[in-house]
Design an enzyme around this catalytic site. Structure first.
Site, short mmCIF file in Angstrom:
data_model
loop_
_atom_site.label_atom_id
_atom_site.label_comp_id
_atom_site.label_asym_id
_atom_site.label_seq_id
_atom_site.Cartn_x
_atom_site.Cartn_y
_atom_site.Cartn_z
N ASP A 1 0.83 -1.21 0.00
CA ASP A 1 0.00 0.00 0.00
C ASP A 1 0.87 1.26 0.00
O ASP A 1 2.09 1.18 0.17
CB ASP A 1 -0.96 -0.01 1.21
CG ASP A 1 -0.23 0.12 2.55
OD1 ASP A 1 1.02 0.10 2.56
OD2 ASP A 1 -0.90 0.26 3.57
N ASP B 1 1.02 4.59 2.26
CA ASP B 1 0.49 5.23 3.45
C ASP B 1 0.67 6.73 3.26
O ASP B 1 1.79 7.18 2.96
CB ASP B 1 1.24 4.75 4.69
CG ASP B 1 1.14 3.24 4.82
OD1 ASP B 1 0.06 2.77 5.18
OD2 ASP B 1 2.12 2.54 4.50
N LYS C 1 12.14 -8.09 5.35
CA LYS C 1 10.68 -8.08 5.17
C LYS C 1 10.22 -9.31 4.40
O LYS C 1 9.21 -9.93 4.74
CB LYS C 1 10.23 -6.79 4.46
CG LYS C 1 10.17 -5.60 5.40
CD LYS C 1 9.83 -4.31 4.68
CE LYS C 1 8.40 -4.22 4.28
NZ LYS C 1 7.74 -2.97 4.65
#
Ligand SMILES: Nc1ncnc2c1ncn2[C@@H]1O[C@H](COP(=O)(O)OP(=O)(O)OP(=O)(O)O)[C@@H](O)[C@H]1O
Ligand SMILES: [Mg+2]
Ligand SMILES: [Mg+2]
Length: 595
Positions: free
Chosen positions: A115, A117, A230
């Site tokens: 996404d 932000d 990640k």
């Protein structure tokens, strides 16, 4: 000649000084990378490439275009609200307003599909209500916007949407200023003056992200290292703040701390050192990127000396901008022990990689889950439309950690392992008019001969609480259902695509630690029907209960790189925090807290 050398030395000294002052301690090693570290880093980069971690120039441009449109909408909206507030048109034109990005996109580590932000910063006459009403309405009218939903009552209120294929989380903050110029610096603590809690929390994301970037010695190596960590965390099922693992910002801070401790190291070394540091970290010692500051503006900060509840945080990772917070308050005993085991396994694998005995791909192989436990609870979430399902699964997911907490408190259960991946119920198994997703919780029990466990009441309590919450926020409809089933491992094939368990088994034959291929957990809907009836009463009786536990054998890694062996890790760790021991009135045992 002398003066040239001297000026070079001076430059180096200055840069060393900068590096040394980043973080709570001096670095463990100032060693520059050797040729082999650079080779390993190149190998890491190409391994990450294979997993589609990097976006193409075209995809990046598309994001820029979407952000440009959002910026334009925000400007127009602020202007129209200003006119509604009776400001002259010329003033309405100049009050400004801006959109700042934060999170993984701002850090420069977002992967495909991540996404964006974003924070909408408005002048003081633009209220939060206007954001959730007139700006929401403006978004609703845009043809590119789908899946628009406002989560106004959240801890950090947010408008979520899909804008031309990109997921957007949009927050709102109004500053106590008449105008918001594009040049406004949000890092200055004074911008928080006179703001309400919701605005402060919303601003926090941008302030934290920018501070992290400021506190790492080399942004490029930080980025590549964080991308690797990640990906590893996602593949190993430990990437989810809401389920009690760590979210993006917490992983970013752990990597940033590693970078501070090895300021000149290449990314391959940093990934290795990351596992070395955090497999040995003495939790609940907090991870801090800088000495916590107190801007004395009266906002609550994470401080176990002051707040009793902060003393119970199991894995504190503290955000670096005022008011500093623990980013991991959802971590439980179970999730922490799962993550600690994964750090240990990560260390073993990266030991091998650095020695050239194996490849980076091995680090990104998902570990076994379905073949690891003998007992599972399956949570089945059903609703009647895609829109309803998005909201309903979101709500259930946000409450799941409470069920894990209840299971953890049960004396017979030693581990409740929630898999963050949700699976679609096979088409052949469900009413075609419904949407149906499943979460799996693996259970480990006390080693006892006979076990009779009735979880019916605990689960009923959980489902009632979720339903009640859905009613309170006016989300609930009759078609939203939540059901829990207890299944044994052999029954899983009724719920999962056949490939999942087979692949886990095949791979566990070749390696003990990594037991399935990267795509083995993809959702499929071509599964055989579940023939056995649901175990609506969650009663578990068994005579042989426990399953595999992680191998916690010691490692041979060295914490200190070649040139700097005098600076031992123990010294560094104990320097990482000045700690003191306080007695907790509630539970007796002593706890180490930040001073
Ligand atoms: N638990 C938290 N504590 C403090 N800040 C948080 C927390 N969760 C989210 N945030 C803020 O919101 C930002 C965006 O969160 P998000 O979940 O989108 O993660 P992200 O870092 O952008 O990673 P991803 O690539 O998964 O989106 C974080 O970077 C952080 O600034
Ligand atoms: Mg994000
Ligand atoms: Mg987000």
């Amino acid at each position: 000649m002398w003066s040239t050398n001297n000026s070079v030395n001076n430059k180096e000294n200055k840069s060393n000084q900068r590096l040394e002052t980043l973080g709570m301690t001096s670095p463990i090693s100032m060693a520059s990378p050797k040729q082999i570290d650079l080779v390993r880093t190149k190998e890491l980069e190409s391994a990450l490439n294979k997993f589609g971690v990097f976006e193409s120039a075209h995809e990046l441009n598309h994001r820029m275009m979407v952000l440009g449109k959002l910026y334009f909408l925000v400007k127009e909206w602020i202007k129209s609200v200003s006119i509604k507030c009776n400001l002259p048109e010329s003033v309405a034109e100049s009050v400004g307003g801006k959109v700042c990005t934060f999170g993984s996109y701002r850090l420069g580590v977002h992967s495909r599909g991540a996404d964006i932000d974003a924070l909408c910063v408005a002048p003081k006459h633009v209220s939060r209500n206007e954001f959730f009403e007139s700006f929401y309405e403006l978004l609703r009218q845009q043809s590119e916007v789908t899946e628009l939903r406002a989560v106004e009552e959240a801890f950090v209120p947010v408008i979520k949407m899909n804008f031309d294929g990109i997921e957007i989380d949009m927050l709102f903050a109004r500053l106590f200023q008449k105008e918001i110029p594009d040049s406004m610096d949000l890092q200055d603590d004074n911008v928080l003056k006179n703001l309400d809690q919701k605005c402060v929390r919303s601003l926090n994301g941008c302030r934290v992200t920018d501070e992290i970037l400021r506190l790492v010695p080399n942004v490029d190596t930080f980025r590549l290292t964080l991308r690797a960590i990640k990906l590893w965390a996602k593949k190993h099922g430990i990437y989810s703040n809401v389920l009690g693992y760590l979210g993006g910002v917490s992983w970013a801070m752990l990597v940033a701390r590693t970078c501070q401790l090895y300021p000149r190291a290449a990314s391959a070394t940093l990934v290795h050192k990351f596992f070395l540091i955090f497999s040995k970290w003495q939790w609940p010692q907090p991870v801090l990127l800088k000495q916590p500051a107190n801007a004395s503006l009266g906002f609550a900060t994470w401080d176990p000396r002051v707040n009793v509840t902060d003393r119970y945080h199991l894995m504190p990772i503290i955000t670096p901008a005022y008011p500093q917070q623990n980013s991991t308050f959802n971590v439980s005993q179970s999730t922490r022990s799962i993550m600690m085991s994964e750090f240990q396994i990560g260390l073993q694998i990266t030991d091998e990689i650095m020695l050239g005995k194996t490849q980076w791909d091995k680090l990104f192989d998902p570990p076994p889950f379905f073949t690891k436990y003998k007992h599972f609870i399956i949570l089945i979430v059903t609703s009647s439309s895609a829109k309803e399902h998005l909201e309903w699964t979101g709500l259930v997911e946000s409450k799941l950690r409470f069920l894990i907490g209840t299971l953890e408190r049960n004396e017979s259960i030693t581990l409740a392992h929630i898999n963050p991946e949700s699976y679609s119920m096979p088409e052949s198994q469900k009413d075609p008019k419904t949407q149906c997703s499943m979460w799996f919780i693996g259970l480990e029990f006390q080693k006892i001969n006979e076990l009779n466990l009735d979880l019916t009441q605990d689960i009923q309590q959980f489902t009632e609480n979720v339903n009640k919450h859905a009613r309170n926020i006016h989300m609930y409809t009759e078609t939203m259902q939540l059901e829990a089933r207890h299944v044994r491992r052999k029954q899983l094939s009724q719920y999962l695509p056949p490939g999942v368990i087979r692949k886990e088994r095949q791979l566990s034959l070749t390696t003990v630690k990594n037991a399935s291929t990267p795509d083995s957990r993809k959702r499929r809907s071509t599964d055989p029907p579940a023939t056995e009836s649901a175990n609506k009463k969650c009663k578990i009786s068994c005579s042989e209960v426990n399953s595999t536990t992680f191998d916690e054998s010691s490692n041979t890694s060295s914490l200190v790189t070649n040139d700097d062996s005098s600076n031992s890790f123990e010294t560094s760790l104990s320097n990482t925090m000045t700690s003191s021991t306080v007695q907790s009135a509630e539970n007796g045992p002593t706890k180490t807290v930040c001073t």
